[in-house]
Design a protein around this motif. Sequence first.
Motif, PDB file in Angstrom:
ATOM      1  N   THR A   2       0.826  -1.193   0.000  1.00  0.00           N
ATOM      2  CA  THR A   2       0.000   0.000   0.000  1.00  0.00           C
ATOM      3  C   THR A   2       0.867   1.253   0.000  1.00  0.00           C
ATOM      4  O   THR A   2       0.571   2.214  -0.708  1.00  0.00           O
ATOM      5  N   THR A   3       1.940   1.241   0.778  1.00  0.00           N
ATOM      6  CA  THR A   3       2.849   2.388   0.820  1.00  0.00           C
ATOM      7  C   THR A   3       3.483   2.616  -0.545  1.00  0.00           C
ATOM      8  O   THR A   3       3.594   3.752  -0.999  1.00  0.00           O
ATOM      9  N   THR A   4       3.864   1.555  -1.215  1.00  0.00           N
ATOM     10  CA  THR A   4       4.468   1.682  -2.544  1.00  0.00           C
ATOM     11  C   THR A   4       3.465   2.260  -3.529  1.00  0.00           C
ATOM     12  O   THR A   4       3.808   3.153  -4.303  1.00  0.00           O
ATOM     13  N   ARG A   5       2.222   1.764  -3.506  1.00  0.00           N
ATOM     14  CA  ARG A   5       1.195   2.312  -4.391  1.00  0.00           C
ATOM     15  C   ARG A   5       0.948   3.782  -4.116  1.00  0.00           C
ATOM     16  O   ARG A   5       0.807   4.571  -5.037  1.00  0.00           O
ATOM     17  N   HIS A   6       0.868   4.135  -2.847  1.00  0.00           N
ATOM     18  CA  HIS A   6       0.648   5.532  -2.474  1.00  0.00           C
ATOM     19  C   HIS A   6       1.804   6.399  -2.966  1.00  0.00           C
ATOM     20  O   HIS A   6       1.589   7.489  -3.498  1.00  0.00           O
ATOM     21  N   SER A   7       3.025   5.918  -2.818  1.00  0.00           N
ATOM     22  CA  SER A   7       4.196   6.671  -3.275  1.00  0.00           C
ATOM     23  C   SER A   7       4.173   6.859  -4.777  1.00  0.00           C
ATOM     24  O   SER A   7       4.493   7.926  -5.281  1.00  0.00           O
ATOM     25  N   LEU A   8       3.799   5.809  -5.503  1.00  0.00           N
ATOM     26  CA  LEU A   8       3.740   5.915  -6.958  1.00  0.00           C
ATOM     27  C   LEU A   8       2.663   6.890  -7.403  1.00  0.00           C
ATOM     28  O   LEU A   8       2.831   7.596  -8.384  1.00  0.00           O
ATOM     29  N   ARG A   9       1.570   6.955  -6.673  1.00  0.00           N
ATOM     30  CA  ARG A   9       0.505   7.892  -7.021  1.00  0.00           C
ATOM     31  C   ARG A   9       0.896   9.332  -6.721  1.00  0.00           C
ATOM     32  O   ARG A   9       0.402  10.238  -7.368  1.00  0.00           O
ATOM     33  N   SER A  10       1.750   9.554  -5.744  1.00  0.00           N
ATOM     34  CA  SER A  10       2.138  10.925  -5.412  1.00  0.00           C
ATOM     35  C   SER A  10       3.292  11.428  -6.274  1.00  0.00           C
ATOM     36  O   SER A  10       3.532  12.630  -6.334  1.00  0.00           O
ATOM     37  N   LEU A  11       3.990  10.542  -6.964  1.00  0.00           N
ATOM     38  CA  LEU A  11       5.093  10.976  -7.827  1.00  0.00           C
ATOM     39  C   LEU A  11       4.656  11.927  -8.936  1.00  0.00           C
ATOM     40  O   LEU A  11       5.340  12.924  -9.190  1.00  0.00           O
ATOM     41  N   PRO A  12       3.532  11.665  -9.626  1.00  0.00           N
ATOM     42  CA  PRO A  12       3.123  12.633 -10.649  1.00  0.00           C
ATOM     43  C   PRO A  12       2.851  14.033 -10.086  1.00  0.00           C
ATOM     44  O   PRO A  12       3.175  15.031 -10.726  1.00  0.00           O
ATOM     45  N   LEU A  13       2.290  14.099  -8.892  1.00  0.00           N
ATOM     46  CA  LEU A  13       2.074  15.400  -8.261  1.00  0.00           C
ATOM     47  C   LEU A  13       3.409  16.077  -7.986  1.00  0.00           C
ATOM     48  O   LEU A  13       3.586  17.273  -8.272  1.00  0.00           O
ATOM     49  N   ALA A  14       4.355  15.325  -7.459  1.00  0.00           N
ATOM     50  CA  ALA A  14       5.688  15.887  -7.200  1.00  0.00           C
ATOM     51  C   ALA A  14       6.340  16.342  -8.496  1.00  0.00           C
ATOM     52  O   ALA A  14       6.931  17.428  -8.556  1.00  0.00           O
ATOM     53  N   ALA A  15       6.220  15.535  -9.542  1.00  0.00           N
ATOM     54  CA  ALA A  15       6.807  15.906 -10.831  1.00  0.00           C
ATOM     55  C   ALA A  15       6.151  17.163 -11.383  1.00  0.00           C
ATOM     56  O   ALA A  15       6.825  18.032 -11.941  1.00  0.00           O
ATOM     57  N   THR A  16       4.843  17.270 -11.224  1.00  0.00           N
ATOM     58  CA  THR A  16       4.115  18.451 -11.695  1.00  0.00           C
ATOM     59  C   THR A  16       4.600  19.706 -10.981  1.00  0.00           C
ATOM     60  O   THR A  16       4.925  20.714 -11.615  1.00  0.00           O
ATOM     61  N   VAL A  17       4.642  19.643  -9.666  1.00  0.00           N
ATOM     62  CA  VAL A  17       5.035  20.805  -8.872  1.00  0.00           C
ATOM     63  C   VAL A  17       6.488  21.191  -9.148  1.00  0.00           C
ATOM     64  O   VAL A  17       6.798  22.359  -9.385  1.00  0.00           O
ATOM     65  N   LEU A  18       7.384  20.213  -9.150  1.00  0.00           N
ATOM     66  CA  LEU A  18       8.798  20.516  -9.362  1.00  0.00           C
ATOM     67  C   LEU A  18       9.068  21.039 -10.773  1.00  0.00           C
ATOM     68  O   LEU A  18       9.844  21.986 -10.952  1.00  0.00           O
ATOM     69  N   THR A  19       8.416  20.442 -11.759  1.00  0.00           N
ATOM     70  CA  THR A  19       8.580  20.923 -13.135  1.00  0.00           C
ATOM     71  C   THR A  19       8.042  22.347 -13.250  1.00  0.00           C
ATOM     72  O   THR A  19       8.665  23.203 -13.884  1.00  0.00           O
ATOM     73  N   GLY A  20       6.908  22.596 -12.633  1.00  0.00           N
ATOM     74  CA  GLY A  20       6.320  23.939 -12.653  1.00  0.00           C
ATOM     75  C   GLY A  20       7.209  24.981 -11.992  1.00  0.00           C
ATOM     76  O   GLY A  20       7.356  26.103 -12.494  1.00  0.00           O
ATOM     77  N   ILE A  21       7.801  24.617 -10.870  1.00  0.00           N
ATOM     78  CA  ILE A  21       8.705  25.547 -10.176  1.00  0.00           C
ATOM     79  C   ILE A  21       9.917  25.851 -11.041  1.00  0.00           C
ATOM     80  O   ILE A  21      10.327  27.010 -11.182  1.00  0.00           O
ATOM     81  N   LEU A  22      10.499  24.820 -11.640  1.00  0.00           N
ATOM     82  CA  LEU A  22      11.668  25.025 -12.502  1.00  0.00           C
ATOM     83  C   LEU A  22      11.296  25.850 -13.728  1.00  0.00           C
ATOM     84  O   LEU A  22      12.064  26.729 -14.154  1.00  0.00           O
ATOM     85  N   ALA A  23      10.121  25.591 -14.298  1.00  0.00           N
ATOM     86  CA  ALA A  23       9.647  26.372 -15.451  1.00  0.00           C
ATOM     87  C   ALA A  23       9.484  27.839 -15.070  1.00  0.00           C
ATOM     88  O   ALA A  23       9.913  28.735 -15.816  1.00  0.00           O
ATOM     89  N   LEU A  24       8.870  28.088 -13.919  1.00  0.00           N
ATOM     90  CA  LEU A  24       8.698  29.464 -13.450  1.00  0.00           C
ATOM     91  C   LEU A  24      10.043  30.141 -13.243  1.00  0.00           C
ATOM     92  O   LEU A  24      10.263  31.272 -13.676  1.00  0.00           O
TER      93      LEU A  24
END
Length: 171
Positions: A2-24
């Motif tokens: 369950t922890t692994t699934r939860h981590s995999l689901r939160s990775l796209p959010l992290a990628a979105t936020v980090l990519t957005g910050i770098l883009a900004l």
Amino acid sequence: MTTTRHSLRSLPLAATVLTGILALYIALVALGNITDFGSNQQFVRHVLAMDTTFKDDDLMWRAITNTGVQDAAYVAIIVWETVAALVLLYATWLWIRRDHAPARRMTTYGTLMLMLLFGAGFLAIGGEWFAMWQSEDWNGLDAATRVFLVSGVVLIVAQLTPGDADASRRP
């Protein structure tokens, strides 16, 4: 599991936020260089001219003192930053749309563009070839290292994010 699934689901959010910050960040850098052209123009000119280094005769032959060439290099930097910003902004949009495979690919392109500019351009060429590390006044190695490392972190998070359509669209 369950922890692994939860981590995999939160990775796209992290990628979105980090990519957005770098883009900004890089969009603001490019905008600043365009709207206040003269500030960093002087930085590039001094680094390429090597006029604030130790002026070792064994190194000074590397100096570029032609202002036309210096300014062309600066414009090329601004264009590269602008294109990288656009690529990362597009990648952020793709992450938001949950189109993970293309988002990961575009994030990879954008981060590698920044790593080339700040790693090869500023750290290697500026820092070593033009001996920027010797200058107390015109030394951008700390800033270049920061951008290089942050870009690397964003790249790693994007690569860890599942890219297939089924994994990326799960609730």
